[in-house]
Design an enzyme around this catalytic site. Sequence first.
Site, PDB file in Angstrom:
ATOM      1  N   TYR A  92     -92.565  34.270 -57.378  1.00 34.46           N
ATOM      2  CA  TYR A  92     -91.945  35.200 -57.375  1.00 34.46           C
ATOM      3  C   TYR A  92     -90.421  35.103 -57.956  1.00 34.46           C
ATOM      4  CZ  TYR A  92     -95.482  37.339 -53.879  1.00 34.46           C
ATOM      5  OH  TYR A  92     -96.451  37.555 -53.366  1.00 34.46           O
ATOM      6  N   TYR A 469     -95.351  44.747 -52.216  1.00 33.51           N
ATOM      7  CA  TYR A 469     -94.572  44.292 -51.003  1.00 33.51           C
ATOM      8  C   TYR A 469     -93.250  43.542 -51.466  1.00 33.51           C
ATOM      9  CZ  TYR A 469     -95.748  39.537 -49.566  1.00 33.51           C
ATOM     10  OH  TYR A 469     -95.962  38.179 -49.442  1.00 33.51           O
ATOM     11  N   ARG A 470     -93.355  42.715 -52.475  1.00 36.76           N
ATOM     12  CA  ARG A 470     -92.445  42.148 -52.952  1.00 36.76           C
ATOM     13  C   ARG A 470     -92.623  41.833 -54.525  1.00 36.76           C
ATOM     14  NH1 ARG A 470     -93.471  36.421 -49.918  1.00 36.76           N
ATOM     15  NH2 ARG A 470     -91.727  35.566 -51.148  1.00 36.76           N
TER      16      ARG A 470
HETATM   17  C1  LIG Z   1     -99.529  29.033 -54.049  1.00 40.49           C
HETATM   18  C2  LIG Z   1     -98.677  29.785 -53.270  1.00 40.49           C
HETATM   19  C3  LIG Z   1     -98.981  30.490 -52.008  1.00 40.49           C
HETATM   20  C4  LIG Z   1     -98.141  31.333 -51.445  1.00 40.49           C
HETATM   21  N1  LIG Z   1     -98.518  31.772 -50.200  1.00 40.49           N
HETATM   22  C5  LIG Z   1     -97.366  32.600 -49.486  1.00 40.49           C
HETATM   23  C6  LIG Z   1     -98.072  33.020 -48.435  1.00 40.49           C
HETATM   24  O1  LIG Z   1     -98.898  32.657 -47.722  1.00 40.49           O
HETATM   25  N2  LIG Z   1     -96.962  33.892 -47.723  1.00 40.49           N
HETATM   26  C7  LIG Z   1     -95.892  34.140 -48.399  1.00 40.49           C
HETATM   27  O2  LIG Z   1     -95.091  34.768 -47.425  1.00 40.49           O
HETATM   28  N3  LIG Z   1     -95.258  33.698 -49.389  1.00 40.49           N
HETATM   29  C8  LIG Z   1     -96.420  32.861 -50.116  1.00 40.49           C
HETATM   30  N4  LIG Z   1     -95.979  32.344 -51.413  1.00 40.49           N
HETATM   31  C9  LIG Z   1     -94.645  33.145 -52.007  1.00 40.49           C
HETATM   32  C10 LIG Z   1     -93.507  32.016 -51.749  1.00 40.49           C
HETATM   33  O3  LIG Z   1     -93.674  30.674 -52.261  1.00 40.49           O
HETATM   34  C11 LIG Z   1     -93.102  31.760 -50.293  1.00 40.49           C
HETATM   35  O4  LIG Z   1     -92.828  33.293 -49.761  1.00 40.49           O
HETATM   36  C12 LIG Z   1     -91.660  31.105 -50.105  1.00 40.49           C
HETATM   37  O5  LIG Z   1     -91.442  30.766 -48.550  1.00 40.49           O
HETATM   38  C13 LIG Z   1     -90.502  31.760 -50.565  1.00 40.49           C
HETATM   39  O6  LIG Z   1     -89.603  30.695 -50.741  1.00 40.49           O
HETATM   40  P1  LIG Z   1     -88.414  29.983 -49.673  1.00 40.49           P
HETATM   41  O7  LIG Z   1     -88.903  30.321 -48.278  1.00 40.49           O
HETATM   42  O8  LIG Z   1     -88.207  28.775 -50.082  1.00 40.49           O
HETATM   43  O9  LIG Z   1     -87.356  31.345 -49.981  1.00 40.49           O
HETATM   44  P2  LIG Z   1     -85.867  31.290 -51.018  1.00 40.49           P
HETATM   45  O10 LIG Z   1     -86.627  30.674 -52.317  1.00 40.49           O
HETATM   46  O11 LIG Z   1     -84.998  30.206 -50.297  1.00 40.49           O
HETATM   47  O12 LIG Z   1     -85.386  32.619 -50.966  1.00 40.49           O
HETATM   48  C14 LIG Z   1     -85.995  33.909 -51.856  1.00 40.49           C
HETATM   49  C15 LIG Z   1     -85.511  34.736 -51.741  1.00 40.49           C
HETATM   50  O13 LIG Z   1     -85.114  35.264 -50.471  1.00 40.49           O
HETATM   51  C16 LIG Z   1     -83.605  35.744 -50.612  1.00 40.49           C
HETATM   52  N5  LIG Z   1     -82.697  34.876 -49.741  1.00 40.49           N
HETATM   53  C17 LIG Z   1     -82.780  33.723 -49.592  1.00 40.49           C
HETATM   54  N6  LIG Z   1     -81.866  33.179 -48.644  1.00 40.49           N
HETATM   55  C18 LIG Z   1     -81.312  34.108 -48.359  1.00 40.49           C
HETATM   56  C19 LIG Z   1     -80.262  34.274 -47.368  1.00 40.49           C
HETATM   57  N7  LIG Z   1     -79.865  33.527 -46.731  1.00 40.49           N
HETATM   58  N8  LIG Z   1     -79.446  35.601 -47.219  1.00 40.49           N
HETATM   59  C20 LIG Z   1     -79.953  36.532 -47.982  1.00 40.49           C
HETATM   60  N9  LIG Z   1     -81.292  36.493 -48.834  1.00 40.49           N
HETATM   61  C21 LIG Z   1     -81.787  35.395 -49.092  1.00 40.49           C
HETATM   62  C22 LIG Z   1     -83.090  35.606 -52.223  1.00 40.49           C
HETATM   63  O14 LIG Z   1     -83.247  36.899 -53.013  1.00 40.49           O
HETATM   64  C23 LIG Z   1     -84.307  34.392 -52.569  1.00 40.49           C
HETATM   65  O15 LIG Z   1     -84.457  34.515 -53.954  1.00 40.49           O
HETATM   66  C24 LIG Z   1     -96.765  31.671 -52.166  1.00 40.49           C
HETATM   67  C25 LIG Z   1     -96.634  31.033 -53.374  1.00 40.49           C
HETATM   68  C26 LIG Z   1     -97.515  30.363 -53.920  1.00 40.49           C
HETATM   69  C27 LIG Z   1     -97.052  29.667 -55.340  1.00 40.49           C
END
Ligand SMILES: Cc1cc2nc3c(=O)[nH]c(=O)nc-3n(C[C@H](O)[C@H](O)[C@H](O)COP(=O)(O)OP(=O)(O)OC[C@H]3O[C@@H](n4cnc5c(N)ncnc54)[C@H](O)[C@@H]3O)c2cc1C
Lengths: 524, 141
Positions: A92, A469-470
Site C-alpha cells: 500500500y 477498504y484501504r
Molecule cells: C505479503 C503481504 C501481506 C500482507 N498481509 C496483511 C494482512 O494480513 N493484514 C493487514 O492488515 N495488512 C497486510 N499487508 C499490508 C501491510 O503490509 C500491513 O498492513 C502493515 O502492517 C502496514 O505497515 P505498518 O504497520 O508498518 O504501518 P506504517 O507503515 O507505519 O503506517 C501505515 C500508514 O498508517 C498511517 N499512520 C502510521 N502511523 C500513524 C500515526 N502514528 N498516526 C496517524 N497515522 C499513522 C500513515 O498514513 C501510514 O502510511 C500485507 C502486505 C504484504 C506485502
Amino acid sequence: MESVLPPGIKREQFAALLADLKKVVGREFVFTDTQWELPAYNDAYLTTPAELHQPSAAVAPANVEELQRVLEVARHYKAPLWTISTGKNFAYGGPAPRKAGYIVLDLKRMNRILEVNEKHGYAVVEPGVSYMDLYRHLQKIGSKLWVDCAAPGWGGVLPNMTEHGVGYTPYGDHVTMQCGMEVMLADGTLVQTGMGALPGSQTNHLYKYGLGPSVDGLFTQSNFGVVTKVGMWLMPEPPGYRPYMITFEKESDLHAITEVLRPLKVNMLIPAVAMTVEMLWEAAVQITRRDYYTGKGPIPDSVRKKMRSDLKIGAWNFYGALYGPPPMMDNTWEVIHDAFASIPGAKFYFDEDRSKDDVAWQYRKKLGAGIPNMTEYNVMNWIPNGAHIDFSPISPVTGADATKQYELIRDRCNKAGFDYCGEFAVGWRDMHHIFCLTFDRNDAKQKARANKLFGDLVDAAAAAGYGEYRTHVDFMDRIAGTYNWNDSALLRMHEKVKDVVDPSGILSPGKMGIWPKSMRKGKA
Amino acid sequence: MMKARFMSEVFAGRCALASVLMSATLMLGIVGAGGTAHAASAAAVSPEALEKGARLFVKNCIMCHERGMDNPGTAALSYLYGKGKGALADRDNLTPDFVRYFVRNGRGLMPAFRTGELNDEELKVLAEYLSAGPHPATPEK
Ligand SMILES: Cc1cc2nc3c(=O)[nH]c(=O)nc-3n(C[C@H](O)[C@H](O)[C@H](O)COP(=O)(O)OP(=O)(O)OC[C@H]3O[C@@H](n4cnc5c(N)ncnc54)[C@H](O)[C@@H]3O)c2cc1C
C-alpha cells in the site's frame, strides 16, 4: 537519486528548516542523504516512478515532546509531513509519502510498550512497536496473552490498526479491539480520547466510548492528527487451539463455500477471520512459477492442476480454527464439518494431516495463534524480482457476490497478462477480497500494465457497488473519488474537518484523498 | 565454491539483478577475490561485538533470513544460489560493505532498512557479525 525540496519551499528556507529540526531531535535523526538514508523511504513495490514519492528528508523524534516541537517547525515553514510508525505499509505504499518533497515523520523510535495488563487483557503501545516486538515481550514476561498480527510480523500494532488492518485470531478486526487513544493535533495539543479524558481514569483501556462523540475513528486512515499511543485488547491464550483446512475441488465451489460460511460466521462458530484462499496464493508461498511454467501470460489450467496435486491443495482452500476447551471444540467441529461436507469433494485436514514442510499450512497455523512471521512475503518469490500491490474491495458474504468479484478481477487480470492470486477474508458481516497483483519490479512495461489494471479494477468494482477498504498511495484520490454519494458529501466533510484541525496543512496531505485547502487545486 | 556460483548464477539467470550487483561491486569493491576481505574483517571482531551483532540479526533480519523455505529471504536466496544455500548465517563470503549496501538499498522483495530503525553503528556491528560467518548455531529468536 537527486535531492528534492518540499512543495512551495525554497532551498534557503529548507536549509533553515532542517537546522531547526536538528535542534529538536539532534543531527543524527534528521535524514537527508540521498544515497544512504532516503532510499529506505521509497516504496520497494511501486508501479509508478520512484521520483513521484521521493521525500526531501525524514525526521525521527524520540518522544511526544520532540514530536510537538517538530510540528511547530513544520507549521512555521508550512512544510508537509508524512507520518509513518513502523513504516512497513508494503503493498500500500510502504514508508513513501503521497507526493515528492514531503518530509517523512518517522515515529519508529517511539517504541515503548507502556503497559501489559494480564488481568484485563490489553497492552498499551507507542507507534513504533511491531508485532514481533510485542510478541517477544509477552514471551519474555511469561504472559498468557496473545498478539493478533497481520501476516507480515514486522508491521506495527498501532499503525496497522489505524489503517484498519486485519489479523487471523478471533481478535483479527484490529479497530474493534482498540480501546483508548492518545493523539497529537497539528497545533501540538495532546488529546486523550474516550475514558482517557477523565483525569485519573480507571477505565481508559476497558471502555471505548467515554462521553460524547466517539472520535477515535477520525484518526484512522486520516491526516487529522498523529496517534501517539493506543490500547489494544489482547486475547487470553485459550485452553485449546485446533486449526483446520478444508480443500475444495472446483473453481465454481467458491459460491457454495461462501454460502455455507456465512451462517457459521454470523453465529460465531468460526470466531477468527475466515480465509478462503485461491490455489495460486498457496502455491506462490512455497514454489515458483518457473518450476512449473516458463511461458508468457497466465498459467494454463493443466499446469494449475499439476500444482494442486503436488501440493495437496484444492482450487479453493479454507482456513479456520477451533478455540476453547476440547469438548467445546469437538462439538463445534461437528457442526462445521457437516456444513462443509455438503460440498462434494471437500477434504478436511488438521495439523497432523499436513506435512511439516507444507509452508502454506505452517504459516497459517502460526497466524491463527498470533505468532508473527514473514512467510507471506514469499508470494513475491513467485516470479523473479516480484513485487506486489493489493487491490482489496469489500463485499457482502454471499456466494453470488464472491463469484461476481472473483470473475470481475480474474478476467481483467488474465486479460492484462497476470496470474490471479487472491483470497477472501470474512469478518463479522463483510468479506475482504484481497487480490495480490504481482509484477516484475524491474520491468517498466509490466509495471505500467499493473498500474492500468489496478485503475480499471477500481472503476469496475465501484460500478458494481464495491469499494476498497484501504489503498496504495498512488490510488488514494482515485478510490476516494468513488466514495462520492450526494455530491461527495463525505469527502467535503473530511475537508471541512481538515481545515479546522490542521489549518497549515502540514499533516500527510492527500492521505486517502483528503487534501488541505492550499493543495486542493491541481490534485494528482 | 559459493562465490563463483553466486556470480555465475546471477549472470546466467537474472540480468537486471546482475547489473545492480555489478554496479554495487564496482562501486564498493564488495566481492573481493578469494575471500581475503572476509578473513581480515573476521579477525577484528570481538566476542562482545559478535554477540551484539547476533542480537541485531535476530531482531531485524531473522524473520526473513532464518533457515527454512518458509522465510522469504532464505527462499529467494535459495532460488538464486541453490537449495540449502539460502541462509545468511551459513554464508562464509559476506563482507561488511556488501551487507551495508543491501540493508540501506534493499533488493528484490527486501525493502531497505531506515537509519531510524537500525542506525549506522548497529548496522556496522551487524554487518561484521554476518561477515564473520558461518554461524552454525544462530541464536534463539
Ligand atoms: C505479503 C503481504 C501481506 C500482507 N498481509 C496483511 C494482512 O494480513 N493484514 C493487514 O492488515 N495488512 C497486510 N499487508 C499490508 C501491510 O503490509 C500491513 O498492513 C502493515 O502492517 C502496514 O505497515 P505498518 O504497520 O508498518 O504501518 P506504517 O507503515 O507505519 O503506517 C501505515 C500508514 O498508517 C498511517 N499512520 C502510521 N502511523 C500513524 C500515526 N502514528 N498516526 C496517524 N497515522 C499513522 C500513515 O498514513 C501510514 O502510511 C500485507 C502486505 C504484504 C506485502
